[in-house]
Design a protein around this motif. Structure first.
Motif, PDB file in Angstrom:
ATOM      1  N   HIS A 150       0.854  -1.187   0.000  1.00 54.05           N
ATOM      2  CA  HIS A 150       0.000   0.000   0.000  1.00 54.05           C
ATOM      3  C   HIS A 150       0.895   1.245   0.000  1.00 54.05           C
ATOM      4  O   HIS A 150       1.821   1.348   0.801  1.00 54.05           O
ATOM      5  CB  HIS A 150      -0.907  -0.008   1.242  1.00 54.05           C
ATOM      6  CG  HIS A 150      -1.650   1.283   1.405  1.00 54.05           C
ATOM      7  ND1 HIS A 150      -2.859   1.523   0.773  1.00 54.05           N
ATOM      8  CD2 HIS A 150      -1.333   2.425   2.068  1.00 54.05           C
ATOM      9  CE1 HIS A 150      -3.259   2.753   1.067  1.00 54.05           C
ATOM     10  NE2 HIS A 150      -2.349   3.316   1.854  1.00 54.05           N
ATOM     11  N   ILE A 151       0.602   2.171  -0.901  1.00 52.03           N
ATOM     12  CA  ILE A 151       1.430   3.384  -0.992  1.00 52.03           C
ATOM     13  C   ILE A 151       0.533   4.619  -1.007  1.00 52.03           C
ATOM     14  O   ILE A 151      -0.412   4.716  -1.806  1.00 52.03           O
ATOM     15  CB  ILE A 151       2.325   3.349  -2.262  1.00 52.03           C
ATOM     16  CG1 ILE A 151       3.251   2.120  -2.223  1.00 52.03           C
ATOM     17  CG2 ILE A 151       3.166   4.629  -2.366  1.00 52.03           C
ATOM     18  CD1 ILE A 151       4.214   1.993  -3.395  1.00 52.03           C
ATOM     19  N   ASP A 152       0.826   5.522  -0.081  1.00 50.97           N
ATOM     20  CA  ASP A 152       0.094   6.795  -0.065  1.00 50.97           C
ATOM     21  C   ASP A 152       1.081   7.917   0.271  1.00 50.97           C
ATOM     22  O   ASP A 152       2.300   7.703   0.276  1.00 50.97           O
ATOM     23  CB  ASP A 152      -1.097   6.737   0.908  1.00 50.97           C
ATOM     24  CG  ASP A 152      -0.660   6.426   2.332  1.00 50.97           C
ATOM     25  OD1 ASP A 152       0.512   6.729   2.684  1.00 50.97           O
ATOM     26  OD2 ASP A 152      -1.470   5.874   3.103  1.00 50.97           O
ATOM     27  N   ARG A 153       0.577   9.071   0.594  1.00 47.35           N
ATOM     28  CA  ARG A 153       1.450  10.228   0.799  1.00 47.35           C
ATOM     29  C   ARG A 153       2.401  10.034   1.986  1.00 47.35           C
ATOM     30  O   ARG A 153       3.468  10.652   2.048  1.00 47.35           O
ATOM     31  CB  ARG A 153       0.571  11.470   1.011  1.00 47.35           C
ATOM     32  CG  ARG A 153       1.314  12.740   0.793  1.00 47.35           C
ATOM     33  CD  ARG A 153       0.386  13.895   0.545  1.00 47.35           C
ATOM     34  NE  ARG A 153       1.154  15.121   0.457  1.00 47.35           N
ATOM     35  CZ  ARG A 153       0.660  16.261   0.014  1.00 47.35           C
ATOM     36  NH1 ARG A 153      -0.597  16.329  -0.369  1.00 47.35           N
ATOM     37  NH2 ARG A 153       1.422  17.330  -0.041  1.00 47.35           N
ATOM     38  N   ASN A 154       2.023   9.171   2.933  1.00 47.78           N
ATOM     39  CA  ASN A 154       2.895   8.961   4.094  1.00 47.78           C
ATOM     40  C   ASN A 154       4.207   8.290   3.734  1.00 47.78           C
ATOM     41  O   ASN A 154       5.248   8.609   4.293  1.00 47.78           O
ATOM     42  CB  ASN A 154       2.182   8.094   5.147  1.00 47.78           C
ATOM     43  CG  ASN A 154       1.197   8.912   5.926  1.00 47.78           C
ATOM     44  OD1 ASN A 154       1.457  10.072   6.220  1.00 47.78           O
ATOM     45  ND2 ASN A 154       0.050   8.319   6.219  1.00 47.78           N
ATOM     46  N   ASN A 155       4.132   7.300   2.834  1.00 49.15           N
ATOM     47  CA  ASN A 155       5.395   6.633   2.481  1.00 49.15           C
ATOM     48  C   ASN A 155       5.922   7.080   1.116  1.00 49.15           C
ATOM     49  O   ASN A 155       6.826   6.451   0.570  1.00 49.15           O
ATOM     50  CB  ASN A 155       5.303   5.102   2.605  1.00 49.15           C
ATOM     51  CG  ASN A 155       4.172   4.478   1.805  1.00 49.15           C
ATOM     52  OD1 ASN A 155       3.462   5.180   1.103  1.00 49.15           O
ATOM     53  ND2 ASN A 155       4.010   3.168   1.908  1.00 49.15           N
ATOM     54  N   GLY A 156       5.392   8.201   0.620  1.00 50.24           N
ATOM     55  CA  GLY A 156       5.977   8.815  -0.577  1.00 50.24           C
ATOM     56  C   GLY A 156       5.462   8.213  -1.864  1.00 50.24           C
ATOM     57  O   GLY A 156       6.205   7.602  -2.631  1.00 50.24           O
ATOM     58  N   CYS A 157       4.178   8.435  -2.107  1.00 49.23           N
ATOM     59  CA  CYS A 157       3.569   7.878  -3.324  1.00 49.23           C
ATOM     60  C   CYS A 157       4.036   8.641  -4.560  1.00 49.23           C
ATOM     61  O   CYS A 157       4.679   9.693  -4.463  1.00 49.23           O
ATOM     62  CB  CYS A 157       2.045   7.920  -3.222  1.00 49.23           C
ATOM     63  SG  CYS A 157       1.388   9.585  -3.055  1.00 49.23           S
ATOM     64  N   LEU A 158       3.682   8.114  -5.704  1.00 43.36           N
ATOM     65  CA  LEU A 158       3.990   8.805  -6.948  1.00 43.36           C
ATOM     66  C   LEU A 158       3.108  10.059  -7.029  1.00 43.36           C
ATOM     67  O   LEU A 158       1.917  10.001  -6.701  1.00 43.36           O
ATOM     68  CB  LEU A 158       3.730   7.884  -8.152  1.00 43.36           C
ATOM     69  CG  LEU A 158       4.403   8.319  -9.445  1.00 43.36           C
ATOM     70  CD1 LEU A 158       5.919   8.083  -9.380  1.00 43.36           C
ATOM     71  CD2 LEU A 158       3.839   7.570 -10.644  1.00 43.36           C
ATOM     72  N   VAL A 159       3.723  11.152  -7.421  1.00 44.50           N
ATOM     73  CA  VAL A 159       3.008  12.420  -7.576  1.00 44.50           C
ATOM     74  C   VAL A 159       3.078  12.791  -9.051  1.00 44.50           C
ATOM     75  O   VAL A 159       4.171  12.774  -9.635  1.00 44.50           O
ATOM     76  CB  VAL A 159       3.682  13.528  -6.740  1.00 44.50           C
ATOM     77  CG1 VAL A 159       2.975  14.852  -6.912  1.00 44.50           C
ATOM     78  CG2 VAL A 159       3.728  13.130  -5.278  1.00 44.50           C
ATOM     79  N   VAL A 160       1.935  13.086  -9.649  1.00 49.99           N
ATOM     80  CA  VAL A 160       1.944  13.406 -11.079  1.00 49.99           C
ATOM     81  C   VAL A 160       1.312  14.772 -11.343  1.00 49.99           C
ATOM     82  O   VAL A 160       0.472  15.238 -10.565  1.00 49.99           O
ATOM     83  CB  VAL A 160       1.207  12.317 -11.920  1.00 49.99           C
ATOM     84  CG1 VAL A 160       1.884  10.970 -11.769  1.00 49.99           C
ATOM     85  CG2 VAL A 160      -0.274  12.217 -11.551  1.00 49.99           C
ATOM     86  N   LEU A 161       1.738  15.394 -12.415  1.00 47.62           N
ATOM     87  CA  LEU A 161       1.115  16.638 -12.889  1.00 47.62           C
ATOM     88  C   LEU A 161       0.324  16.279 -14.149  1.00 47.62           C
ATOM     89  O   LEU A 161       0.899  16.194 -15.255  1.00 47.62           O
ATOM     90  CB  LEU A 161       2.199  17.680 -13.214  1.00 47.62           C
ATOM     91  CG  LEU A 161       2.679  18.603 -12.083  1.00 47.62           C
ATOM     92  CD1 LEU A 161       3.048  17.877 -10.825  1.00 47.62           C
ATOM     93  CD2 LEU A 161       3.814  19.484 -12.555  1.00 47.62           C
TER      94      LEU A 161
END
Ligand SMILES: CCCCCCCCCCCCCC(=O)SCCNC(=O)CCNC(=O)[C@H](O)C(C)(C)COP(=O)(O)OP(=O)(O)OC[C@H]1O[C@@H](n2cnc3c(N)ncnc32)[C@H](O)[C@@H]1OP(=O)(O)O
Ligand SMILES: Nc1ncnc2c1ncn2[C@@H]1O[C@H](COP(=O)(O)OP(=O)(O)OP(=O)(O)O)[C@@H](O)[C@H]1O
Ligand SMILES: O=C(O)CCC(=O)C(=O)O
Ligand SMILES: [Fe+2]
Ligand SMILES: [Mg+2]
Length: 307
Positions: A197-208
């Motif tokens: 599971h990946i979210d903002r806490n463990n540094g998820c992918l960020v896209v524009l």
């Protein structure tokens, strides 16, 4: 890439359960229309086949990425984790593998373990990890962007460490095309599979979203105080007001994205090591990646497994 490297690459996926080309027709700019899926729109970033729904195609065309849920099984992910552990503990050695440490953790001089390896690159000589690039369900989607003659241009398994406080676990916003001057870019795709599971806490992918429609921007090292990892270049003239989307993903979910899409990842604020597997795929052959005469760090392609 020279002719010899290209020829070697061509053989690779020929051996690896390549998809039948039955549903795939020529690149849409050639004007060919697939008999299996007639869509009146002009598509620029996806090929005509029956895999993607109209909605999925429209999403990728508009945004430059597409998340497919639950694509890789827990069992496969466990096997990749086990093999990664063996590589980190040096129980498995591979000649051409690149092992990368986090710049702030490398100073600590720890014994070989998963805690010191931030990323491995070029794992194509490891049959267990390379299985990832050959999973039929991954290739099925890759083919929607590259067409049927697929090669893996690059492979990575990222083990984003808990941030030491220096924010070096971040990956600055960048475009992957900066690292490989190949084309046509619309036929290249990156697959990024969450191994947990990946979210903002463990540094998820960020896209524009939508930035794949723009051009390749100048990249340089960001001026970050705590340090920047080698080769982690970022876009300099990034507009701070542009909408960032944080992709929350479950284990096995895979996001496919365009090599011009601006993306990065934030700090890992947890104590776990956030893992993802990535191949970057491109087509081979006369319409494919033959414009690339040199690569940024000496990568000359995959070796055929059954020459
Ligand atoms: C056809 C196209 C194909 C290509 C497609 C490409 C697609 C790409 C897609 C997108 C790609 C996305 C973008 C990408 O990902 S691009 C990333 C590409 N990867 C690399 O270039 C990795 C290459 N790795 C190395 O060169 C080594 O591992 C380094 C040199 C990093 C460490 O070496 P080694 O393992 O021997 O470590 P050591 O413990 O003995 O330390 C030695 C010195 O190095 C310092 N150090 C350690 N770690 C780092 C670090 N992280 N950042 C900066 N410095 C670091 C360390 O403090 C010490 O310095 P000092 O104390 O002596 O001053
Ligand atoms: N204002 C900005 N200017 C330049 N790059 C940015 C900016 N904001 C974020 N980034 C880049 O995008 C990545 C993701 O940003 P994000 O805000 O998700 O991460 P973070 O700041 O580490 O964590 P968080 O905001 O959740 O505390 C960062 O690692 C950084 O590379
Ligand atoms: O998973 C991440 O942190 C992003 C990695 C990435 O974009 C890259 O290595 O090119
Ligand atoms: Fe990237
Ligand atoms: Mg932030």
């Amino acid at each position: 890439m020279d002719a010899r490297a290209a020829a070697r690459l061509r053989t690779v996926l020929g051996h690896l359960g390549r998809l039948e080309p039955r549903d795939v027709v020529a690149h849409p700019t050639s004007g060919t229309v697939s008999p299996t899926s007639f869509h009146p729109q002009q598509f620029q970033f996806t090929l005509d086949n029956s895999i993607l729904s109209l909605e999925q195609r429209q999403f990728y065309e508009e945004n430059g990425y597409l998340v497919i849920k639950n694509l890789v099984s827990d069992e496969d992910i466990q096997r990749f984790r086990d093999e990664f552990g063996k590589i980190c503990r040096k129980e498995v050695k591979l000649d051409r593998l690149v092992i990368m440490k986090d710049v702030s953790i490398s100073k600590l001089q720890l014994a070989p373990s998963e805690k010191v390896v931030t990323k491995i690159q070029d794992f194509q000589e490891d049959p267990e990890l390379f299985r990832y690039c050959t999973l039929p369900q991954i290739l099925k989607y890759v083919e929607c962007f590259t067409g049927p003659n697929i090669m893996a241009m690059h492979t990575m398994l990222i083990n984003k460490p808990p941030d030491t406080g220096k924010k070096t676990s971040r990956h600055p916003l960048h475009q992957d095309l900066h690292y490989f001057p190949c084309g046509p870019s619309n036929l290249i795709v990156c697959a990024w599979t969450a191994m947990e599971h990946i979210d903002r806490n463990n540094g998820c992918l960020v896209v524009l979203p939508g930035t794949h429609k723009g051009s390749l921007k100048p990249h340089d090292y960001p001026k970050w105080e705590g340090g920047v990892n080698k080769m982690y270049h970022g876009i300099q003239d990034y507009d701070e007001n542009s909408a960032r989307v944080h992709l929350v993903m479950e284990k096995g979910d895979t996001v496919f994205f365009h090599p011009l899409l601006i993306h990065g990842s934030g700090r890992n604020k947890t104590q776990g090591f956030r893992k993802v597997g990535i191949p970057i795929a491109a087509p081979i052959g006369k319409d494919g990646c033959v414009s690339c005469s040199a690569t940024p760090y000496g990568y000359d392609g995959l070796k055929p497994k059954n020459p």
